[in-house]
Scaffold this motif. Structure first.
Motif, PDB file in Angstrom:
ATOM      1  N   LYS A  33      -2.923   8.405   1.680  1.00 51.42           N
ATOM      2  CA  LYS A  33      -2.620   6.989   1.456  1.00 51.42           C
ATOM      3  C   LYS A  33      -1.470   6.501   2.352  1.00 51.42           C
ATOM      4  CE  LYS A  33      -4.704   6.942  -3.083  1.00 51.42           C
ATOM      5  NZ  LYS A  33      -4.585   6.627  -4.514  1.00 51.42           N
ATOM      6  N   GLN A  34      -0.335   6.073   1.763  1.00 51.96           N
ATOM      7  CA  GLN A  34       0.728   5.483   2.584  1.00 51.96           C
ATOM      8  C   GLN A  34       1.390   6.491   3.515  1.00 51.96           C
ATOM      9  OE1 GLN A  34       0.936   5.857  -0.707  1.00 51.96           O
ATOM     10  NE2 GLN A  34       2.925   6.711  -1.308  1.00 51.96           N
ATOM     11  N   ASP A  35       1.117   7.779   3.305  1.00 50.10           N
ATOM     12  CA  ASP A  35       1.703   8.819   4.163  1.00 50.10           C
ATOM     13  C   ASP A  35       0.765   9.246   5.291  1.00 50.10           C
ATOM     14  OD1 ASP A  35       4.116   9.034   2.701  1.00 50.10           O
ATOM     15  OD2 ASP A  35       3.114  10.271   1.189  1.00 50.10           O
ATOM     16  N   THR A 167       5.712  -3.871   5.574  1.00 45.59           N
ATOM     17  CA  THR A 167       5.973  -2.436   5.742  1.00 45.59           C
ATOM     18  C   THR A 167       6.287  -1.773   4.407  1.00 45.59           C
ATOM     19  OG1 THR A 167       8.282  -2.953   6.280  1.00 45.59           O
ATOM     20  CG2 THR A 167       6.762  -2.637   8.129  1.00 45.59           C
ATOM     21  N   ARG A 168       6.424  -2.569   3.345  1.00 46.97           N
ATOM     22  CA  ARG A 168       6.643  -1.980   2.011  1.00 46.97           C
ATOM     23  C   ARG A 168       5.423  -1.172   1.565  1.00 46.97           C
ATOM     24  NH1 ARG A 168       9.163  -7.014   0.975  1.00 46.97           N
ATOM     25  NH2 ARG A 168       7.261  -7.808  -0.032  1.00 46.97           N
ATOM     26  N   ASN A 169       4.268  -1.471   2.188  1.00 49.55           N
ATOM     27  CA  ASN A 169       3.065  -0.695   1.875  1.00 49.55           C
ATOM     28  C   ASN A 169       3.197   0.769   2.275  1.00 49.55           C
ATOM     29  OD1 ASN A 169       1.665  -2.857   0.778  1.00 49.55           O
ATOM     30  ND2 ASN A 169       0.704  -3.426   2.718  1.00 49.55           N
ATOM     31  N   LEU A 170       4.171   1.063   3.127  1.00 53.63           N
ATOM     32  CA  LEU A 170       4.367   2.436   3.612  1.00 53.63           C
ATOM     33  C   LEU A 170       5.247   3.255   2.672  1.00 53.63           C
ATOM     34  CD1 LEU A 170       5.029   1.519   7.349  1.00 53.63           C
ATOM     35  CD2 LEU A 170       2.932   2.521   6.446  1.00 53.63           C
ATOM     36  N   THR A 171       5.751   2.615   1.630  1.00 53.38           N
ATOM     37  CA  THR A 171       6.630   3.300   0.687  1.00 53.38           C
ATOM     38  C   THR A 171       5.917   3.487  -0.651  1.00 53.38           C
ATOM     39  OG1 THR A 171       7.579   1.179  -0.009  1.00 53.38           O
ATOM     40  CG2 THR A 171       8.700   2.365   1.773  1.00 53.38           C
ATOM     41  N   PRO A 172       6.326   4.470  -1.441  1.00 49.98           N
ATOM     42  CA  PRO A 172       7.375   5.448  -1.149  1.00 49.98           C
ATOM     43  C   PRO A 172       6.867   6.580  -0.244  1.00 49.98           C
ATOM     44  CG  PRO A 172       6.451   5.862  -3.318  1.00 49.98           C
ATOM     45  CD  PRO A 172       5.780   4.620  -2.806  1.00 49.98           C
ATOM     46  N   VAL A 173       7.689   7.002   0.664  1.00 47.47           N
ATOM     47  CA  VAL A 173       7.318   8.115   1.542  1.00 47.47           C
ATOM     48  C   VAL A 173       7.235   9.391   0.710  1.00 47.47           C
ATOM     49  CG1 VAL A 173       8.004   9.487   3.551  1.00 47.47           C
ATOM     50  CG2 VAL A 173       8.412   7.018   3.525  1.00 47.47           C
ATOM     51  N   LEU A 174       6.136  10.102   0.858  1.00 50.11           N
ATOM     52  CA  LEU A 174       5.857  11.315   0.076  1.00 50.11           C
ATOM     53  C   LEU A 174       5.883  11.022  -1.426  1.00 50.11           C
ATOM     54  CD1 LEU A 174       7.865  14.041   2.057  1.00 50.11           C
ATOM     55  CD2 LEU A 174       5.414  13.551   2.156  1.00 50.11           C
ATOM     56  N   GLY A 175       5.446   9.789  -1.788  1.00 51.28           N
ATOM     57  CA  GLY A 175       5.429   9.395  -3.195  1.00 51.28           C
ATOM     58  C   GLY A 175       4.481  10.234  -4.028  1.00 51.28           C
ATOM     59  N   ASN A 176       3.456  10.797  -3.393  1.00 57.23           N
ATOM     60  CA  ASN A 176       2.497  11.656  -4.098  1.00 57.23           C
ATOM     61  C   ASN A 176       2.771  13.134  -3.862  1.00 57.23           C
ATOM     62  OD1 ASN A 176       0.916   9.416  -5.071  1.00 57.23           O
ATOM     63  ND2 ASN A 176       0.154   9.182  -2.981  1.00 57.23           N
ATOM     64  N   VAL A 178       4.211  16.473  -1.290  1.00 54.87           N
ATOM     65  CA  VAL A 178       3.916  17.036   0.036  1.00 54.87           C
ATOM     66  C   VAL A 178       2.484  17.546   0.126  1.00 54.87           C
ATOM     67  CG1 VAL A 178       4.593  18.810   1.719  1.00 54.87           C
ATOM     68  CG2 VAL A 178       6.339  17.689   0.335  1.00 54.87           C
ATOM     69  N   LYS A 179       1.933  17.967  -0.992  1.00 54.19           N
ATOM     70  CA  LYS A 179       0.620  18.626  -0.991  1.00 54.19           C
ATOM     71  C   LYS A 179      -0.496  17.785  -0.373  1.00 54.19           C
ATOM     72  CE  LYS A 179      -2.540  21.265  -3.923  1.00 54.19           C
ATOM     73  NZ  LYS A 179      -2.834  21.747  -5.300  1.00 54.19           N
ATOM     74  N   PRO A 180      -0.648  16.483  -0.744  1.00 55.15           N
ATOM     75  CA  PRO A 180      -1.722  15.693  -0.125  1.00 55.15           C
ATOM     76  C   PRO A 180      -1.595  15.595   1.388  1.00 55.15           C
ATOM     77  CG  PRO A 180      -0.858  14.572  -2.060  1.00 55.15           C
ATOM     78  CD  PRO A 180       0.066  15.716  -1.776  1.00 55.15           C
ATOM     79  N   VAL A 181      -0.355  15.546   1.867  1.00 53.29           N
ATOM     80  CA  VAL A 181      -0.117  15.470   3.319  1.00 53.29           C
ATOM     81  C   VAL A 181      -0.541  16.763   3.994  1.00 53.29           C
ATOM     82  CG1 VAL A 181       1.657  15.268   5.113  1.00 53.29           C
ATOM     83  CG2 VAL A 181       1.759  13.794   3.089  1.00 53.29           C
ATOM     84  N   ILE A 239      -3.471  -3.901   5.120  1.00 50.71           N
ATOM     85  CA  ILE A 239      -4.462  -3.877   4.033  1.00 50.71           C
ATOM     86  C   ILE A 239      -4.028  -3.049   2.829  1.00 50.71           C
ATOM     87  CG2 ILE A 239      -6.383  -4.270   5.623  1.00 50.71           C
ATOM     88  CD1 ILE A 239      -7.049  -1.332   5.535  1.00 50.71           C
ATOM     89  N   GLY A 240      -2.917  -2.326   2.970  1.00 51.49           N
ATOM     90  CA  GLY A 240      -2.414  -1.530   1.860  1.00 51.49           C
ATOM     91  C   GLY A 240      -3.050  -0.148   1.790  1.00 51.49           C
ATOM     92  N   PRO A 241      -2.354   0.824   1.195  1.00 46.51           N
ATOM     93  CA  PRO A 241      -2.843   2.211   1.168  1.00 46.51           C
ATOM     94  C   PRO A 241      -4.123   2.403   0.366  1.00 46.51           C
ATOM     95  CG  PRO A 241      -0.878   1.970  -0.201  1.00 46.51           C
ATOM     96  CD  PRO A 241      -1.033   0.698   0.564  1.00 46.51           C
ATOM     97  N   GLU A 242      -4.314   1.627  -0.706  1.00 49.94           N
ATOM     98  CA  GLU A 242      -5.500   1.812  -1.543  1.00 49.94           C
ATOM     99  C   GLU A 242      -6.773   1.410  -0.805  1.00 49.94           C
ATOM    100  OE1 GLU A 242      -5.519   3.336  -4.339  1.00 49.94           O
ATOM    101  OE2 GLU A 242      -3.333   3.534  -4.439  1.00 49.94           O
TER     102      GLU A 242
END
Length: 364
Positions: A33-35, A167-176, A178-181, A239-242
């Motif tokens: 998503k945002q990451d 750019t707020r769509n890019l936050t929170p960084v690593l909000g989910n 490290v594993k999904p990344v 368009i947002g992470p979702e």
């Protein structure tokens, strides 16, 4: 076979266009998503090691393509099945690239046109260009790639005008976490699109100045990775992470949101033409690699008949590869990329490098 040469700049244009090719259409790292931008950065950095392997192999055998160096490294008879696998990989990958373009065109502008007409016409264009030789492909890249890059930059600038851009769509960084990344980086993002630059080993022998091999190889990964990272940041911000993670044509979706003073809008055609240009590099690179591999394996002096024969194989494979676009994507990212790509683009090259390294140490 006639010996042709291309400049370092032409190879750079071909390979960066090739790297962006279908990656621009398919995006990448959507599960993060945002990451997603972080997935691309990590994938790019890890892929520098893989490119280093390709470069070292080409340094050990500067006048040989991957297909020519394999028998010298592991022997004539052991090499045959590996070479056949690479020919199949290049051919099937060309077919997949054509299918992705065909589905894009059918979903957007030519909704009533049979897909085989779209893919067949596109393949005809690729074969026509490649029949002129690698020099023709190089000159085409000099004309097309700067326009492609300019169009991409213009689209990014236009996205800044979208009301929902933030750019707020890019936050929170690593909000989910490290594993999904990491799950996206290994093995998918290293293999697609960065690991696919293994095709550069089919181009290196044609380079006019082989002293530039290392510089070009590393720049291809870095520049392509940076452009894809910027692109993902712009799209997620728009368009947002979702929506980004659930959309198959993110760049097109984001561009459709552009409307300046209710007058300048509908830039879909620019995006589609840009994507056609990108897939031209991608499918063209795979087709050239497959045709050259077949020519070198069977010692065919003229590559044109091989190109024509391959085109008659690539088009039907692209049509039969999946029943629909969703199935096509699932086959790609659930099986082809994590298993076939990992074996042929990472495992085998590293194994070849280790054997070549030991052989060269013994000879020195």
């Amino acid at each position: 076979m006639k010996i042709e040469k291309i400049s370092g700049l032409q190879l750079f244009y071909i390979m960066v266009g090739y790297e962006l090719g279908t990656a621009i259409i398919l995006g990448g790292g959507g599960e993060a998503k945002q990451d997603t931008w972080l997935v691309l950065v990590l994938g790019m950095l890890c892929s520098l090691i893989v490119m280093g392997v390709f470069i070292k192999l080409s340094t050990y055998y500067p006048d040989d393509t991957l297909i020519q160096m394999i028998p010298k490294i592991i022997g004539k008879y052991l090499s045959y099945p590996i070479i056949i696998l690479y020919i199949g990989h290049f051919t099937y990958s060309a077919a997949r690239a054509c299918r992705e373009l065909g589905d894009l065109i059918l979903a957007t502008i030519l909704t009533e046109t049979p897909i085989f007409v779209v893919i067949g016409s596109f393949m005809l264009l690729i074969v026509y260009c490649l029949c002129g030789g690698i020099e023709s492909f190089g000159r085409m890249s000099e004309m097309v790639f700067p326009i492609y890059l300019f169009s991409l930059a213009v689209i990014w600038i236009l996205l800044l005008s979208v009301e929902d851009f933030t750019t707020r769509n890019l936050t929170p960084v690593l909000g989910n976490g490290v594993k999904p990344v990491l799950n996206e980086v290994f093995p998918n993002r290293i293999n697609f699109p960065f690991g696919e630059t293994i095709i550069i080993t089919m181009f290196f022998p044609f380079l006019s100045n082989k002293l530039n091999i290392s510089k070009i190889g590393m720049l291809v990964v870095l520049v392509g990775g940076i452009l894809l990272t910027i692109n993902s940041i712009m799209l997620i911000s728009t368009i947002g992470p979702e929506i980004y993670s659930g959309n198959y044509f993110q760049l097109l979706t984001a561009t459709q949101m552009v409307s300046i003073a209710d007058f300048l809008e509908r830039f879909d055609a620019v995006v589609i033409l840009m994507m056609v240009a990108g897939v031209f590099f991608k499918a063209g690179g795979w087709t050239f690699g497959a045709a050259l591999a077949v020519s070198q394996l069977f010692k065919v002096k003229e590559m044109k008949p091989v190109l024509v024969a391959l085109s008659t194989i690539i088009v039907p494979i692209s049509l039969l590869s999946a029943n629909n676009y969703i199935e096509h994507i699932e086959i790609g990212f659930d099986f082809f990329v994590p298993y076939v790509h990992t074996f042929l683009q990472i495992f085998i090259p590293i194994l070849l490098f280790c054997i070549a390294f030991i052989r060269n140490k013994k000879l020195s």
